[in-house]
Motif scaffolding. Structure first.
Motif, mmCIF file in Angstrom:
data_model
loop_
_atom_site.group_PDB
_atom_site.id
_atom_site.type_symbol
_atom_site.label_atom_id
_atom_site.label_comp_id
_atom_site.label_asym_id
_atom_site.label_seq_id
_atom_site.Cartn_x
_atom_site.Cartn_y
_atom_site.Cartn_z
ATOM 1 N N TRP A 1 0.832 -1.208 0.000
ATOM 2 C CA TRP A 1 0.000 0.000 0.000
ATOM 3 C C TRP A 1 0.867 1.259 0.000
ATOM 4 O O TRP A 1 0.580 2.225 -0.704
ATOM 5 C CB TRP A 1 -0.930 -0.001 1.215
ATOM 6 N N LEU A 2 1.957 1.248 0.781
ATOM 7 C CA LEU A 2 2.872 2.385 0.797
ATOM 8 C C LEU A 2 3.446 2.651 -0.592
ATOM 9 O O LEU A 2 3.590 3.806 -1.017
ATOM 10 C CB LEU A 2 4.009 2.144 1.789
ATOM 11 N N ILE A 3 3.781 1.584 -1.294
ATOM 12 C CA ILE A 3 4.330 1.728 -2.642
ATOM 13 C C ILE A 3 3.318 2.402 -3.556
ATOM 14 O O ILE A 3 3.651 3.312 -4.330
ATOM 15 C CB ILE A 3 4.741 0.356 -3.201
ATOM 16 N N ARG A 4 2.054 1.975 -3.478
ATOM 17 C CA ARG A 4 1.012 2.610 -4.299
ATOM 18 C C ARG A 4 0.855 4.081 -3.946
ATOM 19 O O ARG A 4 0.676 4.927 -4.826
ATOM 20 C CB ARG A 4 -0.320 1.879 -4.107
ATOM 21 N N LEU A 5 0.925 4.380 -2.665
ATOM 22 C CA LEU A 5 0.788 5.766 -2.233
ATOM 23 C C LEU A 5 1.886 6.641 -2.822
ATOM 24 O O LEU A 5 1.618 7.691 -3.419
ATOM 25 C CB LEU A 5 0.823 5.843 -0.703
ATOM 26 N N VAL A 6 3.126 6.213 -2.663
ATOM 27 C CA VAL A 6 4.262 7.023 -3.113
ATOM 28 C C VAL A 6 4.297 7.121 -4.636
ATOM 29 O O VAL A 6 4.669 8.167 -5.197
ATOM 30 C CB VAL A 6 5.582 6.438 -2.567
ATOM 31 N N ASN A 7 3.879 6.070 -5.331
ATOM 32 C CA ASN A 7 3.882 6.090 -6.793
ATOM 33 C C ASN A 7 2.789 6.979 -7.374
ATOM 34 O O ASN A 7 2.882 7.395 -8.539
ATOM 35 C CB ASN A 7 3.716 4.673 -7.347
ATOM 36 N N ASN A 8 1.768 7.285 -6.592
ATOM 37 C CA ASN A 8 0.621 8.010 -7.133
ATOM 38 C C ASN A 8 0.368 9.372 -6.496
ATOM 39 O O ASN A 8 -0.441 10.140 -7.008
ATOM 40 C CB ASN A 8 -0.654 7.163 -6.989
ATOM 41 N N VAL A 9 1.042 9.662 -5.395
ATOM 42 C CA VAL A 9 0.770 10.914 -4.686
ATOM 43 C C VAL A 9 2.077 11.643 -4.395
ATOM 44 O O VAL A 9 3.040 11.039 -3.936
ATOM 45 C CB VAL A 9 0.029 10.651 -3.353
ATOM 46 N N SER A 10 2.091 12.935 -4.656
ATOM 47 C CA SER A 10 3.231 13.773 -4.298
ATOM 48 C C SER A 10 2.758 14.839 -3.317
ATOM 49 O O SER A 10 1.602 15.250 -3.347
ATOM 50 C CB SER A 10 3.839 14.439 -5.539
ATOM 51 N N PHE A 11 3.664 15.266 -2.448
ATOM 52 C CA PHE A 11 3.332 16.273 -1.442
ATOM 53 C C PHE A 11 4.338 17.432 -1.551
ATOM 54 O O PHE A 11 5.311 17.486 -0.793
ATOM 55 C CB PHE A 11 3.367 15.667 -0.042
#
Length: 340
Positions: A211-221
């Protein structure tokens, strides 16, 4: 009265005198409209009386003045709030909201359910700057809540949201994909705290790291100033946290990586990621490392001389015969955790 903050705690015991309690509650309800400077309200365990409290709060000007609201209770408390706010927008200027869900006193009556506060949160979305959700239950599943936020035809947008904190101790095997969508829609966050401490089966299947991988691959802050995140126990998930740190390093002033103790090579990668772009914004750092050594302290001193606060938790100290030079810190906290 000059009171600006008020905490209301309902504590029940076998010796509680119902008549005395009713008198105290009536006095509280009469006093609320008189608190003309009140801007922060904290209500704990008001399941049986939240309806009365909400009617009192919203019938006077307090609801319009209130800027901070904290609610702690059981499922029925939040179910009433959802029903009450379906056709109302009682809090027009609320900027900070904290919701904390606990087990009912009678665990046998605790039913698996989905918590949906869409109407309540939709009414607050235009003004809300800080949102904290703490789920102390194995249920309910919060997936429907985040799904409602991100529905295509009518998404819930938080244009002024700067801080988001989520604490999940949940039994579902994967964090909701809708949470990724929510974070993508609110990537203007300045403060992000994700504490999703998994249960034992959750750890074994590695889905948290996925899930962390999906988050980082799809969301930037691009504006993130503080990051507090629970680390996965597998290398792929830990490497993903390194990638997230690298991307947010130019704006990051506080970093806390909790959960599992990090292998030395991962801890080194995190420290190097913070300085790869030669940006030295970080002021506070907290890490859990499997071993603490002079060479790691040297790395911190060399790469992060601007640090003002450092906290390291470790299970093993290696070769600390000599103390390395470290720039003056305002706060230093080193904790050795023994394992048996």
């Amino acid at each position: 009265m000059r009171t600006k903050a008020l905490a209301v705690n309902f504590v029940f015991s076998d010796s509680t005198n119902e008549k005395t309690f009713d008198v105290a509650l009536a006095a509280l309800l009469r006093s609320l409209p008189l608190l003309t400077n009140l801007t922060a309200l904290d209500i704990n365990y008001a399941s049986l009386h939240v309806a009365t409290l909400f009617r009192t709060i919203t019938s006077c000007s307090l609801a319009r003045r209130l800027q901070e609201l904290s609610l702690t209770g059981h499922t029925e408390t939040f179910a009433f709030i959802q029903k009450y706010c379906t056709h109302k927008t009682p809090f027009e200027n609320l900027t900070k909201l904290s919701l904390e869900l606990h087990l009912a006193f009678d665990n046998d009556t605790q039913m698996e359910s989905s918590l949906n506060l869409e109407s309540f949160l939709r009414s607050l979305a235009p003004t809300l700057k800080s949102l904290q959700i703490i789920n102390r239950l194995l249920t309910p599943d919060l997936s429907p809540l985040f799904s409602a936020f991100t529905q295509h035809d009518s998404p819930v947008l938080f244009p002024n949201l700067k801080s988001f904190s989520l604490h999940l101790h949940s039994s579902f095997l994967t964090p909701p994909q809708s949470l990724c969508h929510f974070l993508r829609n609110n990537n203007h966050l300045q403060h992000l705290h994700l504490d999703m401490s998994p249960t034992i089966p959750y750890r074994k299947n590695g889905s948290f790291g996925a899930w962390l991988i999906r988050l980082v691959n799809n969301v930037s802050f691009p504006s993130l100033q503080s990051l507090d995140i629970y680390s996965s126990n597998n290398q792929a998930g830990q490497s993903t946290v390194v990638t997230l740190i690298k991307r947010t390093a130019p704006t990051l002033s506080l970093l806390r990586v909790s959960g599992h103790c990090l292998p030395r090579h991962i801890a080194d990668q995190m420290v190097n990621a913070l300085t790869e772009l030669e940006v030295h914004q970080l002021k506070s750092l907290s890490l859990n490392v499997t071993e603490l050594s002079v060479s790691f302290l040297d790395l911190l001193a060399r790469n992060l001389p601007q640090l003002e606060e450092l906290s390291l938790l470790t299970t093993q100290v290696v070769g600390l015969c000599n103390v390395c030079f470290f720039p003056p810190l305002l706060s230093l906290n080193l904790v050795l955790m023994y394992t048996f």
